[in-house]
Each structure stands twice: as C-alpha cells, then as structure tokens.
Design an enzyme around this catalytic site. Structure first.
Site, PDB file in Angstrom:
ATOM      1  N   TRP A  61       0.835  -1.191   0.000  1.00  0.00           N
ATOM      2  CA  TRP A  61       0.000   0.000   0.000  1.00  0.00           C
ATOM      3  C   TRP A  61       0.874   1.246   0.000  1.00  0.00           C
ATOM      4  O   TRP A  61       2.074   1.189   0.225  1.00  0.00           O
ATOM      5  CB  TRP A  61      -1.023   0.006   1.130  1.00  0.00           C
ATOM      6  CG  TRP A  61      -0.491  -0.058   2.562  1.00  0.00           C
ATOM      7  CD1 TRP A  61       0.742  -0.466   2.988  1.00  0.00           C
ATOM      8  CD2 TRP A  61      -1.218   0.285   3.736  1.00  0.00           C
ATOM      9  NE1 TRP A  61       0.841  -0.405   4.343  1.00  0.00           N
ATOM     10  CE2 TRP A  61      -0.359   0.053   4.845  1.00  0.00           C
ATOM     11  CE3 TRP A  61      -2.500   0.751   3.987  1.00  0.00           C
ATOM     12  CZ2 TRP A  61      -0.746   0.302   6.172  1.00  0.00           C
ATOM     13  CZ3 TRP A  61      -2.882   0.978   5.306  1.00  0.00           C
ATOM     14  CH2 TRP A  61      -2.021   0.757   6.363  1.00  0.00           C
ATOM     15  N   HIS A  69      -7.455  19.469  -7.369  1.00  0.00           N
ATOM     16  CA  HIS A  69      -7.732  19.736  -8.784  1.00  0.00           C
ATOM     17  C   HIS A  69      -6.587  19.208  -9.651  1.00  0.00           C
ATOM     18  O   HIS A  69      -5.979  19.935 -10.433  1.00  0.00           O
ATOM     19  CB  HIS A  69      -7.984  21.226  -8.986  1.00  0.00           C
ATOM     20  CG  HIS A  69      -9.136  21.732  -8.188  1.00  0.00           C
ATOM     21  ND1 HIS A  69     -10.424  21.769  -8.685  1.00  0.00           N
ATOM     22  CD2 HIS A  69      -9.213  22.143  -6.897  1.00  0.00           C
ATOM     23  CE1 HIS A  69     -11.243  22.216  -7.734  1.00  0.00           C
ATOM     24  NE2 HIS A  69     -10.527  22.440  -6.651  1.00  0.00           N
ATOM     25  N   HIS A  73     -10.824  15.735 -12.754  1.00  0.00           N
ATOM     26  CA  HIS A  73     -11.346  16.143 -11.450  1.00  0.00           C
ATOM     27  C   HIS A  73     -12.645  16.928 -11.569  1.00  0.00           C
ATOM     28  O   HIS A  73     -13.044  17.366 -12.647  1.00  0.00           O
ATOM     29  CB  HIS A  73     -10.311  16.947 -10.670  1.00  0.00           C
ATOM     30  CG  HIS A  73      -9.942  18.269 -11.284  1.00  0.00           C
ATOM     31  ND1 HIS A  73      -8.903  18.411 -12.170  1.00  0.00           N
ATOM     32  CD2 HIS A  73     -10.468  19.514 -11.128  1.00  0.00           C
ATOM     33  CE1 HIS A  73      -8.799  19.680 -12.532  1.00  0.00           C
ATOM     34  NE2 HIS A  73      -9.752  20.377 -11.918  1.00  0.00           N
ATOM     35  N   HIS A  79     -15.320  26.137  -5.030  1.00  0.00           N
ATOM     36  CA  HIS A  79     -13.974  26.298  -5.571  1.00  0.00           C
ATOM     37  C   HIS A  79     -13.688  27.743  -5.955  1.00  0.00           C
ATOM     38  O   HIS A  79     -12.529  28.178  -5.915  1.00  0.00           O
ATOM     39  CB  HIS A  79     -13.817  25.373  -6.785  1.00  0.00           C
ATOM     40  CG  HIS A  79     -12.534  25.521  -7.540  1.00  0.00           C
ATOM     41  ND1 HIS A  79     -11.300  25.598  -6.934  1.00  0.00           N
ATOM     42  CD2 HIS A  79     -12.277  25.582  -8.885  1.00  0.00           C
ATOM     43  CE1 HIS A  79     -10.355  25.706  -7.851  1.00  0.00           C
ATOM     44  NE2 HIS A  79     -10.919  25.705  -9.045  1.00  0.00           N
TER      45      HIS A  79
END
Length: 253
Positions: A61, A69, A73, A79
């Site tokens: 992992w 962004h 996206h 925003h």
C-alpha cells in the site's frame, strides 16, 4: 425483469458500453501552474508504505499526495469566489453524479487554432441539429486536447489551449438547463482566460450559479453527440473545493 435487472443484463451483453473518460493519475499528470505569487497545487505523488516486506509482510500500500484539482477532477461551486456560499464537493447531491450528457465537437477547429473559443452560436447550431441541451445534464466539449495528456509540456502549450468565450460561459451558466461543463483541457477555462473580462469566466459564472466542472477528460471522441449517461465519482471531501474522480460514460450500442 426490473429496470435494474434489465440494466445489468444490457451491461453483460454489451448492449451498453462503458467508456472510461478518466486520465490515469501519476507523477506525469499535468497540473495547472499559477504565477509565482500564488499558492501552487502539489503534483501527484505515491509514497510506498510497505510492499510484502518487513514494513508489512503480506500487503502492499501507499500514501499519496496531490491537490484536489489534479488530473480528471470535479470542480464544486465553493472552488471559486463567486460560489463561496455554494456546495463543497461532499455536499453535491449524489443524484447529480449520474446525468445525461451531450458532446459538442470542435476538435478540428482547435487543431487549426489552439485559442479556439466555443461561442453561443456554436451551441445554438448544435441544438438546431441535435435538439435542446439536456436539463440537469452535462455539456462535454471535445477539442481533441486529450491527445496531449501524456505530454505535460505540449498539454500546457505555453498557456494556449481552447476554451469557452465569456458570453458563452455566462449563457451556459445563467440560461442553459445543464448542470455543468466537461472539458479535455487542464481546467474548464481557456488558456488565455486570465486576460478575459471577467477572468476565468467558466469558473466565475458556472460555479457562481451552483453548477459544476469536469476537467482533463479523455475519450470524448468515443461518445455520440447525444444519448450518453455520465457517472462522475469525486471523493466526498468535507469542505473540499473539488476532487480527482473517476468519470465513466454509458453508451447504447
């Protein structure tokens, strides 16, 4: 059969095709660079935690770091300053993450002119041929820019990339029935949009009207002009202004 059973059967038989509109995330994913006086987003980066070794013998992992962004996206209303009272990405109704989509294709124009801008007249001409824009749906704007997505320098193109005019951005935000705009470029605005009046009109008008943006899409050329359904899956980041997301399109075959 129920509607959902019919849907699953159509997926299994190939009568419905799933088209991935998402760019892979890596340290080569293009990001938007701002003038030096402003804060900058982090490029995508993986940091390995363990990989079947002394740090974790049975598992692999990573941690990852990047900006909201980055890559393909989702732009939430909060925003932009005009949408600062609007929804953050965790507050976008899930029913709006699955919506009809249409494709307006100006790849040939953008190939001839990297500063090409979509105008209201282009949208009206498209509607005359294909019908009205979908209520609560996405307008996906194809420019062919996804062809450069694996080459950050060519993708940035020294700040020259196609977009949407000020007048068209205002019209899409205030008069059209769509819920948002999707593009193949690094952001919803043209590369030269910093010099528009107002600057960055897609961000300013669309997000100010509680509409959304999808950016750095790929494979729009595989979609029909009408009839696709888009599934956009941003992470529900509490107080987030946006999120990298997996964007899929469902197409009848």
């Amino acid at each position: 059969m129920t509607v959902l059973q019919e849907f699953v059967a159509a997926l299994s038989s190939g009568r419905i095709q799933v088209v991935d509109l998402t760019a892979p995330l890596s340290d080569q994913t293009p990001i938007l660079g701002l003038p030096e006086q402003f804060g900058q987003t982090w490029p995508f980066r993986l940091s390995e935690i363990s990989r079947y070794d002394d740090r974790g013998p049975a598992w692999y992992w990573n941690n990852f770091s990047t900006g909201e962004h980055t890559g393909t996206h989702f732009d939430a209303p909060v925003h932009w300053v005009t949408g600062q009272q609007g929804a953050d990405v965790s507050q976008v109704p899930v029913s709006q993450l699955i919506a009809p989509a249409v494709v307006i294709d100006h790849a040939a124009d953008a190939a001839d002119d990297p500063d090409f801008l979509l105008e209201i007249e282009h949208v009206k001409a498209w509607e005359a041929e294909h019908g009205a824009l979908p209520t609560g749906g996405w307008l996906l704007y194809r420019t062919g820019w996804d062809a450069y997505g694996d080459d950050p320098e060519r993708y940035a193109n020294a700040g020259r990339s196609p977009g949407i005019s000020v007048e068209c951005a205002r019209w899409l935000a205030e008069e059209s029935p769509i819920q948002g705009v999707g593009v193949e470029t690094v952001g919803t605005d043209a590369g030269a949009a910093h010099s528009f009046d107002p600057p960055f009109p897609c961000h300013s008008f669309l997000l100010g009207q509680n509409k959304y943006g999808l950016t750095q899409l790929r494979n729009l050329g595989q979609l029909p002009a009408t009839g696709a359904v888009v599934i956009a899956g941003p992470l529900p980041i509490v107080s987030g202004s946006g999120s990298p997301c997996r964007v899929l399109a469902l197409v009848d075959r």
